[in-house]
Each structure stands twice: as structure tokens, then as C-alpha cells.
Scaffold this motif. Structure first.
Motif, PDB file in Angstrom:
ATOM      1  N   THR A 298      46.522  34.346  42.587  1.00  0.00           N
ATOM      2  CA  THR A 298      47.345  35.129  43.519  1.00  0.00           C
ATOM      3  C   THR A 298      47.915  36.373  42.834  1.00  0.00           C
ATOM      4  O   THR A 298      48.058  37.413  43.465  1.00  0.00           O
ATOM      5  CB  THR A 298      48.502  34.314  44.128  1.00  0.00           C
ATOM      6  OG1 THR A 298      49.318  33.819  43.077  1.00  0.00           O
ATOM      7  CG2 THR A 298      48.011  33.168  44.969  1.00  0.00           C
ATOM      8  N   LEU A 299      48.206  36.263  41.529  1.00  0.00           N
ATOM      9  CA  LEU A 299      48.687  37.451  40.804  1.00  0.00           C
ATOM     10  C   LEU A 299      47.613  38.535  40.798  1.00  0.00           C
ATOM     11  O   LEU A 299      47.901  39.712  41.042  1.00  0.00           O
ATOM     12  CB  LEU A 299      49.046  37.091  39.365  1.00  0.00           C
ATOM     13  CG  LEU A 299      50.423  36.494  39.101  1.00  0.00           C
ATOM     14  CD1 LEU A 299      50.601  36.283  37.605  1.00  0.00           C
ATOM     15  CD2 LEU A 299      51.519  37.394  39.647  1.00  0.00           C
ATOM     16  N   ALA A 300      46.357  38.142  40.517  1.00  0.00           N
ATOM     17  CA  ALA A 300      45.251  39.091  40.519  1.00  0.00           C
ATOM     18  C   ALA A 300      45.108  39.721  41.908  1.00  0.00           C
ATOM     19  O   ALA A 300      44.877  40.926  42.046  1.00  0.00           O
ATOM     20  CB  ALA A 300      43.947  38.390  40.114  1.00  0.00           C
ATOM     21  N   MET A 301      45.296  38.892  42.950  1.00  0.00           N
ATOM     22  CA  MET A 301      45.196  39.386  44.326  1.00  0.00           C
ATOM     23  C   MET A 301      46.231  40.479  44.604  1.00  0.00           C
ATOM     24  O   MET A 301      45.909  41.514  45.188  1.00  0.00           O
ATOM     25  CB  MET A 301      45.387  38.227  45.303  1.00  0.00           C
ATOM     26  CG  MET A 301      45.480  38.643  46.751  1.00  0.00           C
ATOM     27  SD  MET A 301      45.771  37.228  47.808  1.00  0.00           S
ATOM     28  CE  MET A 301      47.532  37.029  47.624  1.00  0.00           C
ATOM     29  N   HIS A 302      47.472  40.258  44.167  1.00  0.00           N
ATOM     30  CA  HIS A 302      48.517  41.246  44.440  1.00  0.00           C
ATOM     31  C   HIS A 302      48.321  42.528  43.646  1.00  0.00           C
ATOM     32  O   HIS A 302      48.903  43.563  43.972  1.00  0.00           O
ATOM     33  CB  HIS A 302      49.904  40.643  44.178  1.00  0.00           C
ATOM     34  CG  HIS A 302      50.274  39.620  45.216  1.00  0.00           C
ATOM     35  ND1 HIS A 302      50.369  39.926  46.556  1.00  0.00           N
ATOM     36  CD2 HIS A 302      50.527  38.294  45.119  1.00  0.00           C
ATOM     37  CE1 HIS A 302      50.681  38.835  47.235  1.00  0.00           C
ATOM     38  NE2 HIS A 302      50.778  37.832  46.395  1.00  0.00           N
ATOM     39  N   LYS A 303      47.478  42.448  42.587  1.00  0.00           N
ATOM     40  CA  LYS A 303      47.140  43.669  41.851  1.00  0.00           C
ATOM     41  C   LYS A 303      45.914  44.333  42.459  1.00  0.00           C
ATOM     42  O   LYS A 303      45.447  45.366  41.950  1.00  0.00           O
ATOM     43  CB  LYS A 303      46.877  43.321  40.380  1.00  0.00           C
ATOM     44  CG  LYS A 303      48.158  43.102  39.598  1.00  0.00           C
ATOM     45  CD  LYS A 303      47.841  42.864  38.126  1.00  0.00           C
ATOM     46  CE  LYS A 303      49.079  42.428  37.374  1.00  0.00           C
ATOM     47  NZ  LYS A 303      48.738  41.433  36.351  1.00  0.00           N
ATOM     48  N   GLY A 304      45.336  43.724  43.493  1.00  0.00           N
ATOM     49  CA  GLY A 304      44.148  44.285  44.134  1.00  0.00           C
ATOM     50  C   GLY A 304      42.873  44.069  43.346  1.00  0.00           C
ATOM     51  O   GLY A 304      41.869  44.741  43.557  1.00  0.00           O
ATOM     52  N   ASN A 305      42.899  43.091  42.432  1.00  0.00           N
ATOM     53  CA  ASN A 305      41.767  42.813  41.550  1.00  0.00           C
ATOM     54  C   ASN A 305      40.893  41.691  42.139  1.00  0.00           C
ATOM     55  O   ASN A 305      41.122  40.516  41.887  1.00  0.00           O
ATOM     56  CB  ASN A 305      42.335  42.439  40.175  1.00  0.00           C
ATOM     57  CG  ASN A 305      41.271  42.077  39.166  1.00  0.00           C
ATOM     58  OD1 ASN A 305      40.086  42.061  39.473  1.00  0.00           O
ATOM     59  ND2 ASN A 305      41.701  41.773  37.952  1.00  0.00           N
ATOM     60  N   VAL A 306      39.873  42.069  42.938  1.00  0.00           N
ATOM     61  CA  VAL A 306      39.029  41.060  43.611  1.00  0.00           C
ATOM     62  C   VAL A 306      38.288  40.191  42.608  1.00  0.00           C
ATOM     63  O   VAL A 306      38.203  38.975  42.775  1.00  0.00           O
ATOM     64  CB  VAL A 306      37.978  41.731  44.531  1.00  0.00           C
ATOM     65  CG1 VAL A 306      37.333  40.695  45.441  1.00  0.00           C
ATOM     66  CG2 VAL A 306      38.598  42.821  45.368  1.00  0.00           C
ATOM     67  N   LYS A 307      37.733  40.825  41.565  1.00  0.00           N
ATOM     68  CA  LYS A 307      36.961  40.065  40.571  1.00  0.00           C
ATOM     69  C   LYS A 307      37.832  39.032  39.873  1.00  0.00           C
ATOM     70  O   LYS A 307      37.433  37.883  39.695  1.00  0.00           O
ATOM     71  CB  LYS A 307      36.349  41.023  39.540  1.00  0.00           C
ATOM     72  CG  LYS A 307      35.017  41.579  40.001  1.00  0.00           C
ATOM     73  CD  LYS A 307      34.327  42.305  38.873  1.00  0.00           C
ATOM     74  CE  LYS A 307      33.007  42.902  39.362  1.00  0.00           C
ATOM     75  NZ  LYS A 307      32.527  43.940  38.443  1.00  0.00           N
ATOM     76  N   GLY A 308      39.045  39.470  39.470  1.00  0.00           N
ATOM     77  CA  GLY A 308      39.979  38.553  38.818  1.00  0.00           C
ATOM     78  C   GLY A 308      40.340  37.415  39.760  1.00  0.00           C
ATOM     79  O   GLY A 308      40.371  36.245  39.358  1.00  0.00           O
ATOM     80  N   LEU A 309      40.578  37.772  41.022  1.00  0.00           N
ATOM     81  CA  LEU A 309      40.946  36.767  42.023  1.00  0.00           C
ATOM     82  C   LEU A 309      39.852  35.719  42.167  1.00  0.00           C
ATOM     83  O   LEU A 309      40.105  34.516  42.059  1.00  0.00           O
ATOM     84  CB  LEU A 309      41.216  37.472  43.362  1.00  0.00           C
ATOM     85  CG  LEU A 309      41.339  36.620  44.616  1.00  0.00           C
ATOM     86  CD1 LEU A 309      42.397  35.547  44.460  1.00  0.00           C
ATOM     87  CD2 LEU A 309      41.682  37.495  45.817  1.00  0.00           C
ATOM     88  N   ILE A 310      38.603  36.181  42.381  1.00  0.00           N
ATOM     89  CA  ILE A 310      37.504  35.230  42.559  1.00  0.00           C
ATOM     90  C   ILE A 310      37.272  34.437  41.269  1.00  0.00           C
ATOM     91  O   ILE A 310      37.056  33.224  41.305  1.00  0.00           O
ATOM     92  CB  ILE A 310      36.213  35.951  43.026  1.00  0.00           C
ATOM     93  CG1 ILE A 310      36.436  36.546  44.426  1.00  0.00           C
ATOM     94  CG2 ILE A 310      35.029  34.996  43.039  1.00  0.00           C
ATOM     95  CD1 ILE A 310      35.278  37.352  44.969  1.00  0.00           C
ATOM     96  N   GLY A 311      37.390  35.115  40.118  1.00  0.00           N
ATOM     97  CA  GLY A 311      37.219  34.435  38.828  1.00  0.00           C
ATOM     98  C   GLY A 311      38.203  33.290  38.660  1.00  0.00           C
ATOM     99  O   GLY A 311      37.811  32.157  38.335  1.00  0.00           O
ATOM    100  N   TRP A 312      39.485  33.561  38.907  1.00  0.00           N
ATOM    101  CA  TRP A 312      40.497  32.492  38.758  1.00  0.00           C
ATOM    102  C   TRP A 312      40.305  31.398  39.801  1.00  0.00           C
ATOM    103  O   TRP A 312      40.583  30.228  39.537  1.00  0.00           O
ATOM    104  CB  TRP A 312      41.917  33.064  38.810  1.00  0.00           C
ATOM    105  CG  TRP A 312      42.332  33.746  37.550  1.00  0.00           C
ATOM    106  CD1 TRP A 312      42.694  35.056  37.395  1.00  0.00           C
ATOM    107  CD2 TRP A 312      42.415  33.168  36.231  1.00  0.00           C
ATOM    108  NE1 TRP A 312      42.995  35.318  36.074  1.00  0.00           N
ATOM    109  CE2 TRP A 312      42.835  34.189  35.339  1.00  0.00           C
ATOM    110  CE3 TRP A 312      42.177  31.885  35.722  1.00  0.00           C
ATOM    111  CZ2 TRP A 312      43.025  33.963  33.970  1.00  0.00           C
ATOM    112  CZ3 TRP A 312      42.361  31.659  34.357  1.00  0.00           C
ATOM    113  CH2 TRP A 312      42.780  32.692  33.516  1.00  0.00           C
TER     114      TRP A 312
END
Lengths: 202, 98
Positions: A85-99
């Protein structure tokens, strides 16, 4: 006039976001009702835990390394879903899907350990129909395992949606709710770990 | 997205994670090493479970954040009252059975 139009558009945007927030609140209320479901199963277990009918008791069938591993795997997955969710709020799709992949992999590991734990118990004759204690045990722990399994399917579905639509107001809300759900499952497990396993091997 | 909306930080998640690990290991050691009498042991491990529950609510589920009336907290409090009533009530009434 132009001012009125932009004002209206702004209002519309706010309404949309407000609507999504309302859905998150609805999900909180669902979690509370799910707590009540688990409360009835916990109450049943606590009342029946001594009714072993000459069959195996908790101390004989609970394997310490197994349930400790399950505990730390689920706790870590709760942490990684937070990082998603932290990656999501930074707009980082790759990080979001990775986590989310890490979280789902840990969830899968948890379910695998639980299935092998249950299979070992059944092989030792500790089946769901052996005693009231075991009926309550398998119902309580199994209901939690079922919740984790449903969460896994849901998470895979959301990863597909993220790949297709990216981070939008709607997918954001969906990730927020599944992350709440995943933390909730870890909270339920804390009490399973304490009431069922730790008190069982005491 | 409004900037006054907080979503936690890596730091908050790491603190929550570390505290949860500690609150898992302590009850485990207490039980495996038979460090307390039974009554105190049950009390101690239940206390640590409740503490870990609160830590996850605060650091992972961000219960303190968000604007406006906290309907989620109100629902949660009602839920806790019901959960307590069901579990404690069942234990109490069934204690007359033996």
C-alpha cells in the motif's frame, strides 16, 4: 460560468472519492461482523477444548516448529502487504505488484504448512470427527485458513486488474480493502496462536 | 489526493513489524520454558496478544488516521463488546456444566 463548471467538476471528483471512502467504511463493518463469526468459533473451541473423549490432546498433536513458522510467515506477509500500500500511495505500480506477489507467496506458504499440519494430524488419527475438541479445532483454524485462501484468490484477481488498469481511484480502494483484510487475518491468527496453540502446548 | 491524508511510512510499518515479532517471541519463550504459574502465564500471553492487536491496528491498519467522525472505530468498539460478551459469556455459563 467557467468558475461554476470547474467547481462542479471538482465537486464531482470529491463525490467519487467520498464514495470510495464509504466503501472502505463498509469493508470495516464487514471485518467487524467477521470478528463476531470468529468469536463464536473461539467461544465454541474454548468450551470444548477439554472434551477430548480419550482421543489426542493439543499437547500431543501441535508441532511447535510448525505453528511458529506459520505465525512468522503470516506476520511477515501482513508487513509486506503494508509495504504494497505504501508503494501504491507513491504511484509505484511495479513496487505495488511486486510486494503483492511477495505477500501472496507468503500466504501460499502459510496455507501449504497448514494443509500439511492438518494432513499429519489426520494420519495420526486426529480427525475432525474424533472428539468435540478436534471438531472445534478444525472448524476454527480451518475457517481462518479458508479466509486466507479466499484472500489469495482475491489478491491474484487484483494483480490482474492492476496490470490492466494501473493505479486508479477504484483499484486504489480495492488494494486498501484487501490490505485491511490481510492485516485482519493476521490479527485473528495472533489469537489462534495464543489461545489454540500456546495454551494447547502449555 | 489531499495532502493531509496520511498513509503511514516505511518507518511506522517497520516499528509495527518489530514490535509484533517481540510480542510473538516473548509469549513463546514464556510458554516453552514454563516460566510462570499457569494462571499468570495465561494472563501474560493474553495481554501480549491484545498488545499486538493494538499495535497492528495503529501501525498497520491506521486506525488513528482519516478525517470526520470515526465510524470505523465505533463499529470496532461495538464488535469488541460483542466478541467479549460471546466468549466470556460462553465460558462463564459453561463453567456450571462441570
Amino acid at each position: 460560468m467557467e468558475h461554476a463548471v470547474t467547481h462542479h467538476a471538482h465537486d464531482h471528483h470529491d463525490h467519487h472519492e467520498e464514495h470510495e471512502q464509504l466503501k472502505v467504511l463498509g469493508f470495516w463493518i464487514f471485518l467487524v461482523t467477521d470478528c463476531i463469526l470468529f468469536a463464536t468459533l473461539f467461544a465454541t473451541y474454548v468450551v470444548l477444548r477439554t472434551h477430548t473423549d480419550g482421543g489426542p490432546i493439543g499437547k500431543e498433536i501441535f508441532e511447535v516448529p510448525g505453528f511458529v513458522a506459520e505465525t512468522f510467515i503470516l506476520l511477515t506477509s501482513s508487513f509486506t502487504s503494508g509495504l504494497a500500500t505504501l508503494a501504491m500511495h507513491k504511484g509505484n505500480v511495479k513496487g505495488l505488484i511486486g510486494w503483492l506477489i511477495v505477500t501472496a507467496a507468503l500466504g501460499l506458504g502459510f496455507i501449504g504448512l497448514e494443509i500439511s499440519e492438518f494432513a499429519n494430524m489426520v494420519q495420526e488419527g486426529a480427525t475432525i470427527s474424533r472428539s468435540a475438541f478436534l471438531s472445534a479445532f478444525f472448524t476454527l483454524v480451518g475457517t481462518h485458513g479458508l479466509h486466507v485462501s479466499v484472500g489469495l484468490l482475491w489478491m491474484i484477481g487484483l494483480m490482474v486488474q492492476l496490470g490492466r488498469y494501473g493505479i486508479t481511484t477504484v483499484t486504489k480502494r480495492k488494494i486498501t480493502t484487501i490490505s485491511l483484510y490481510w492485516h485482519f487475518l493476521d490479527v485473528v491468527w495472533i489469537f489462534l496462536f495464543t489461545v489454540v496453540y500456546l495454551m494447547g502446548v502449555m | 489526493m489531499s495532502q493531509h491524508e496520511a498513509h503511514g511510512s516505511v518507518k511506522a510499518y517497520v516499528i509495527g513489524f518489530l514490535l509484533s515479532i517481540v510480542l510473538t517471541i516473548i509469549p513463546l519463550l514464556l510458554v516453552l520454558n514454563h516460566m510462570l504459574s499457569k494462571g499468570w502465564l495465561v494472563f501474560a500471553i493474553m495481554l501480549m496478544a491484545v498488545l499486538q492487536f493494538i499495535i497492528q491496528l495503529v501501525f498497520f491498519m491506521h486506525i488513528r488516521e482519516g478525517e470526520g467522525p470515526k465510524y470505523n472505530v465505533m463499529a470496532l468498539i461495538l464488535g469488541i463488546v460483542i466478541v467479549f460478551t460471546i466468549v466470556a459469556g460462553s465460558m462463564w455459563i459453561m463453567s456450571f456444566n462441570g
